[in-house]
Design a protein around this motif. Structure first.
Motif, PDB file in Angstrom:
ATOM      1  N   THR A 101       0.844  -1.213   0.000  1.00 55.65           N
ATOM      2  CA  THR A 101       0.000   0.000   0.000  1.00 55.65           C
ATOM      3  C   THR A 101       0.871   1.251   0.000  1.00 55.65           C
ATOM      4  N   GLU A 102       1.946   1.199   0.794  1.00 57.05           N
ATOM      5  CA  GLU A 102       2.846   2.354   0.838  1.00 57.05           C
ATOM      6  C   GLU A 102       3.568   2.528  -0.494  1.00 57.05           C
ATOM      7  N   LEU A 103       3.913   1.389  -1.110  1.00 60.58           N
ATOM      8  CA  LEU A 103       4.560   1.469  -2.426  1.00 60.58           C
ATOM      9  C   LEU A 103       3.622   2.083  -3.461  1.00 60.58           C
ATOM     10  N   MET A 104       2.339   1.734  -3.353  1.00 59.13           N
ATOM     11  CA  MET A 104       1.341   2.290  -4.276  1.00 59.13           C
ATOM     12  C   MET A 104       1.228   3.804  -4.102  1.00 59.13           C
ATOM     13  N   LYS A 105       1.212   4.259  -2.849  1.00 60.03           N
ATOM     14  CA  LYS A 105       1.133   5.702  -2.578  1.00 60.03           C
ATOM     15  C   LYS A 105       2.330   6.437  -3.174  1.00 60.03           C
ATOM     16  N   MET A 106       3.483   5.802  -3.078  1.00 60.16           N
ATOM     17  CA  MET A 106       4.679   6.429  -3.630  1.00 60.16           C
ATOM     18  C   MET A 106       4.631   6.434  -5.159  1.00 60.16           C
ATOM     19  N   ALA A 107       4.138   5.349  -5.733  1.00 70.88           N
ATOM     20  CA  ALA A 107       4.149   5.188  -7.188  1.00 70.88           C
ATOM     21  C   ALA A 107       3.249   6.214  -7.886  1.00 70.88           C
ATOM     22  N   VAL A 108       2.090   6.494  -7.290  1.00 74.27           N
ATOM     23  CA  VAL A 108       1.155   7.424  -7.952  1.00 74.27           C
ATOM     24  C   VAL A 108       1.669   8.867  -7.932  1.00 74.27           C
ATOM     25  N   ARG A 109       2.693   9.122  -7.115  1.00 70.76           N
ATOM     26  CA  ARG A 109       3.280  10.460  -7.081  1.00 70.76           C
ATOM     27  C   ARG A 109       4.417  10.613  -8.096  1.00 70.76           C
ATOM     28  N   MET A 110       4.812   9.531  -8.712  1.00 67.15           N
ATOM     29  CA  MET A 110       5.946   9.547  -9.622  1.00 67.15           C
ATOM     30  C   MET A 110       5.537  10.129 -10.979  1.00 67.15           C
ATOM     31  N   PRO A 111       6.510  10.614 -11.774  1.00 65.23           N
ATOM     32  CA  PRO A 111       6.205  11.174 -13.097  1.00 65.23           C
ATOM     33  C   PRO A 111       5.472  10.186 -13.993  1.00 65.23           C
ATOM     34  N   ASP A 112       4.521  10.714 -14.740  1.00 64.73           N
ATOM     35  CA  ASP A 112       3.744   9.946 -15.721  1.00 64.73           C
ATOM     36  C   ASP A 112       2.818   8.916 -15.092  1.00 64.73           C
ATOM     37  N   ALA A 113       2.573   9.009 -13.772  1.00 69.77           N
ATOM     38  CA  ALA A 113       1.640   8.070 -13.143  1.00 69.77           C
ATOM     39  C   ALA A 113       0.218   8.314 -13.620  1.00 69.77           C
ATOM     40  N   LEU A 114      -0.056   9.544 -14.003  1.00 67.75           N
ATOM     41  CA  LEU A 114      -1.357   9.875 -14.586  1.00 67.75           C
ATOM     42  C   LEU A 114      -1.153  10.272 -16.034  1.00 67.75           C
ATOM     43  N   LYS A 115      -2.046   9.840 -16.896  1.00 67.19           N
ATOM     44  CA  LYS A 115      -1.967  10.245 -18.307  1.00 67.19           C
ATOM     45  C   LYS A 115      -3.234  11.026 -18.643  1.00 67.19           C
ATOM     46  N   THR A 116      -3.040  12.087 -19.398  1.00 66.81           N
ATOM     47  CA  THR A 116      -4.154  12.944 -19.788  1.00 66.81           C
ATOM     48  C   THR A 116      -4.472  12.716 -21.256  1.00 66.81           C
ATOM     49  N   GLU A 117      -5.663  12.287 -21.518  1.00 66.59           N
ATOM     50  CA  GLU A 117      -6.086  12.049 -22.886  1.00 66.59           C
ATOM     51  C   GLU A 117      -6.617  13.356 -23.475  1.00 66.59           C
ATOM     52  N   ARG A 118      -6.130  13.706 -24.648  1.00 67.47           N
ATOM     53  CA  ARG A 118      -6.554  14.953 -25.296  1.00 67.47           C
ATOM     54  C   ARG A 118      -7.971  14.807 -25.807  1.00 67.47           C
ATOM     55  N   ASP A 119      -8.827  15.743 -25.352  1.00 71.07           N
ATOM     56  CA  ASP A 119     -10.216  15.747 -25.808  1.00 71.07           C
ATOM     57  C   ASP A 119     -10.314  16.466 -27.145  1.00 71.07           C
ATOM     58  N   GLU A 120     -11.273  16.076 -27.926  1.00 69.33           N
ATOM     59  CA  GLU A 120     -11.605  16.791 -29.151  1.00 69.33           C
ATOM     60  C   GLU A 120     -12.697  17.801 -28.830  1.00 69.33           C
ATOM     61  N   ILE A 121     -12.690  18.911 -29.575  1.00 68.70           N
ATOM     62  CA  ILE A 121     -13.692  19.949 -29.329  1.00 68.70           C
ATOM     63  C   ILE A 121     -15.069  19.437 -29.727  1.00 68.70           C
ATOM     64  N   ASP A 122     -15.986  19.530 -28.802  1.00 70.12           N
ATOM     65  CA  ASP A 122     -17.384  19.205 -29.069  1.00 70.12           C
ATOM     66  C   ASP A 122     -18.050  20.443 -29.664  1.00 70.12           C
ATOM     67  N   GLU A 123     -18.533  20.346 -30.900  1.00 73.31           N
ATOM     68  CA  GLU A 123     -19.106  21.506 -31.586  1.00 73.31           C
ATOM     69  C   GLU A 123     -20.289  22.100 -30.824  1.00 73.31           C
ATOM     70  N   ASN A 124     -21.136  21.226 -30.282  1.00 77.55           N
ATOM     71  CA  ASN A 124     -22.295  21.715 -29.521  1.00 77.55           C
ATOM     72  C   ASN A 124     -21.860  22.432 -28.254  1.00 77.55           C
ATOM     73  N   GLU A 125     -20.825  21.883 -27.607  1.00 82.30           N
ATOM     74  CA  GLU A 125     -20.308  22.509 -26.399  1.00 82.30           C
ATOM     75  C   GLU A 125     -19.692  23.870 -26.729  1.00 82.30           C
ATOM     76  N   TRP A 126     -18.970  23.965 -27.868  1.00 82.47           N
ATOM     77  CA  TRP A 126     -18.364  25.244 -28.243  1.00 82.47           C
ATOM     78  C   TRP A 126     -19.434  26.297 -28.538  1.00 82.47           C
ATOM     79  N   LYS A 127     -20.556  25.873 -29.095  1.00 83.98           N
ATOM     80  CA  LYS A 127     -21.656  26.816 -29.334  1.00 83.98           C
ATOM     81  C   LYS A 127     -22.157  27.393 -28.011  1.00 83.98           C
ATOM     82  N   GLU A 128     -22.212  26.560 -26.982  1.00 82.29           N
ATOM     83  CA  GLU A 128     -22.629  27.035 -25.654  1.00 82.29           C
ATOM     84  C   GLU A 128     -21.581  27.991 -25.078  1.00 82.29           C
ATOM     85  N   ILE A 129     -20.299  27.622 -25.282  1.00 76.18           N
ATOM     86  CA  ILE A 129     -19.221  28.504 -24.810  1.00 76.18           C
ATOM     87  C   ILE A 129     -19.293  29.845 -25.521  1.00 76.18           C
ATOM     88  N   GLN A 130     -19.593  29.814 -26.826  1.00 74.34           N
ATOM     89  CA  GLN A 130     -19.671  31.046 -27.604  1.00 74.34           C
ATOM     90  C   GLN A 130     -20.774  31.965 -27.071  1.00 74.34           C
TER      91      GLN A 130
END
Length: 286
Positions: A101-130
């Motif tokens: 458990t302690e190793l897991m806590k340490m591991a999630v703090r290390m570089p690249d432990a989380l990956k961010t997937e690039r979202d595509e622009i939702d046209e309907n959402e952008w219309k709301e933002i506009q």
């Protein structure tokens, strides 16, 4: 009606999983100086957004901020399981008796432990933002108009003050001319010289013409009236008002150099003070 370059506008919208907030702030500037801050996923829309803001606000140092707050369970960040398992295996080889458990806590703090997937622009959402952007632009435009009304009132008050001071200065004109005549005659009498009276009168007229401020008074009054007329114009007129104040300053300075009268010079100083306050505020006019 004039508008100020100083303004603030904000608008927000709650979507099912996100809250969209747009903020716009502006200060005075010679041209358009636009700074944008938004999530990277919307960067491809930045050029069109800049054109939209520039056309609507025209001038000013403008800060645009778009905030997206995720309020639902949706997230673009995922746990990078292969990387985390690799970190845990490496740490086990160094610390074989360590709690997993302690190793897991340490591991999630290390570089690249989380990956961010690039979202595509939702046209309907952008219309709301506009829609939110349009609302924020409308809010900052209204703010600028309200500030413009305050500036217009101040300008009219100060222009009225300059006009009153100018008329008060003119009221000393006859007294000033008589003082100059008396001073010259006294100086000649003290010299005990025989002077041709006709020649003396001609020279006196020539001398007094150098101190005549009638032209300056007429031109200054015209500039004051033109300033008030320009305030009522429909187009952006901050630059034009700046040029008019420069012309007003020239006439006031000339009146001061010609006055040769203590009370008139005091009034000219007061006129300059009023004009400087106008110049400071003209810098804020769109």
């Amino acid at each position: 009606m004039i508008q100020s370059m100083t303004g603030y506008g904000k608008a927000s919208l709650q979507l099912p999983t996100k809250k969209i907030t747009v903020e716009l702030k502006s200060l005075n500037s010679k041209g358009i100086d636009l700074n944008t801050r938004m999530p990277s996923v919307y960067r491809e829309m930045e050029l069109g957004l800049r054109n939209q803001i520039s056309q609507r606000l025209e001038r000013g140092k403008i800060d645009f901020s778009l905030y997206i707050e995720v309020t639902g369970e949706e997230t673009s960040s995922k746990i990078n399981m292969p990387i985390i398992k690799g970190y845990i295996n490496q740490m086990k080889s160094v610390l074989p008796n360590a709690d997993e458990t302690e190793l897991m806590k340490m591991a999630v703090r290390m570089p690249d432990a989380l990956k961010t997937e690039r979202d595509e622009i939702d046209e309907n959402e952008w219309k709301e933002i506009q829609k939110v952007i349009d609302e924020a632009l409308e809010n900052i435009a209204n703010f600028r108009k309200d500030e413009g009304l305050s500036l217009e009132k101040e300008f009219k008050d100060r222009i009225g003050n300059i006009l009153s001071l100018m008329n008060e200065a003119i009221s000393f004109d006859k007294e000033r001319i008589e003082t100059v005549k008396t001073r010259l005659k006294t100086a000649l009498d003290e010299l005990q010289l025989n002077v041709d009276q006709n020649r003396f009168e001609q020279e006196l007229i020539f001398y007094l013409e150098k101190y005549d401020i009638t032209e300056e008074k007429v031109r200054l009054e015209n500039h004051l009236n033109y300033f008030i007329e320009t305030l009522a114009g429909k187009e952006a007129n901050g630059r034009k008002l700046g040029f008019i104040t420069q012309e007003m300053g020239r006439e006031i300075n000339t009146m001061g150099s010609k006055s040769n009268h203590t009370e008139m010079q005091k009034l000219v100083v007061m006129m300059k003070d009023e004009l400087e306050k106008i110049k400071e505020q003209v810098l804020n006019v769109l």
